[in-house]
Design an enzyme around this catalytic site. Sequence first.
Site, short mmCIF file in Angstrom:
data_model
loop_
_atom_site.label_atom_id
_atom_site.label_comp_id
_atom_site.label_asym_id
_atom_site.label_seq_id
_atom_site.Cartn_x
_atom_site.Cartn_y
_atom_site.Cartn_z
CG ASN A 9 12.85 -0.12 0.36
OD1 ASN A 9 12.85 0.23 -0.82
ND2 ASN A 9 12.85 -1.38 0.73
CD1 TRP A 10 10.47 6.02 -0.61
CD2 TRP A 10 10.40 7.02 -2.61
NE1 TRP A 10 10.69 7.36 -0.40
CE2 TRP A 10 10.66 8.01 -1.62
CE3 TRP A 10 10.33 7.43 -3.93
CZ2 TRP A 10 10.83 9.35 -1.92
CZ3 TRP A 10 10.50 8.77 -4.24
CH2 TRP A 10 10.74 9.73 -3.25
CE LYS A 11 9.47 -2.55 1.18
NZ LYS A 11 8.83 -3.63 1.95
CG HIS A 96 14.53 -5.42 1.31
ND1 HIS A 96 13.40 -6.19 1.20
CD2 HIS A 96 14.21 -4.38 2.11
CE1 HIS A 96 12.43 -5.62 1.90
NE2 HIS A 96 12.89 -4.53 2.47
CD GLU A 98 9.90 -6.40 -0.14
OE1 GLU A 98 9.01 -6.15 0.69
OE2 GLU A 98 10.41 -5.54 -0.88
CD GLU A 168 14.67 -6.44 5.45
OE1 GLU A 168 13.82 -5.85 4.78
OE2 GLU A 168 15.38 -7.35 5.02
N GLY A 174 4.96 -5.50 5.99
CA GLY A 174 3.73 -5.45 5.23
C GLY A 174 2.61 -6.29 5.80
CB SER A 213 5.20 -2.96 10.57
OG SER A 213 4.88 -3.84 9.52
N GLY A 234 9.23 1.28 5.13
CA GLY A 234 8.59 0.91 3.88
C GLY A 234 7.36 1.77 3.61
#
Length: 252
Positions: A9-11, A96, A98, A168, A174, A213, A234
């Site tokens: 997931n490159w976000k 997700h 976020e 998650e 992060g 992570s 990520g």
Amino acid sequence: MRKKIVAGNWKMNTLPAEGVELAKGVVAGRGEVCSCVNFIVCPPFTHLSQVAEALKGSDVALGAQNCAAEAKGAYTGEVAASMIAALGCKYVILGHSERRQYYGETSATLNKKMEQAYANHLTPIYCVGENLEEREAGKHFDVVKAQIEEVVYNLTEEQFKELVIAYEPVWAIGTGKTATADQAQEIHAYIRKVLAAKFGAAAAECPILYGGSCKPSNAAEIFAKEDVDGGLIGGAALKAEDFLAIGKGFQK
């Protein structure tokens, strides 16, 4: 045998040219990793078509990070599932943490997005997980159960067979914190139990990815657990070398 999956997931990272280079790097090194590992890259919408071109001829699949809840219409700034499918996407990340946290996505919204994904032959990577407050209050099982029951339980048996779940621990995204391999196994096994309550034996075939992570240094230990079938990666997905090294975690 359940699929082994390493999804990146490159976000909101990389410009189009950088994304193409990253994709090419993954394709170039893919042969060093067991063919049993299914690699997926999920770039920003802006360069899906260019990354699709870079992946041509390889077995690295393309995914999007989200899709609209509606099929088409006056929804300024939205991107329909049909649009990402037309660009060559096979997967779409939905729910997700976020998206839930920053954009207020609810189970009602996600039910509509799931419907759009399946209508356009996309495989959803459906994300579940608890935040730090919920974990410390001992509510993590309840949170994950609700996220599954309110959305996944609405799928048909045929749709469920195409689903990928990503767990998650939101407190480990992060932050540099990582759930231990035992913590990951505990909740992955619980997720499979919740899935089995609705879908029976088919739950044993559903891939459940770990999404907190995960990096080259801990991938092998986490992936060795019985109910962990890969990772939704990520930060470490932004370097081809690291992303591929995580895939090698299945070979140790």
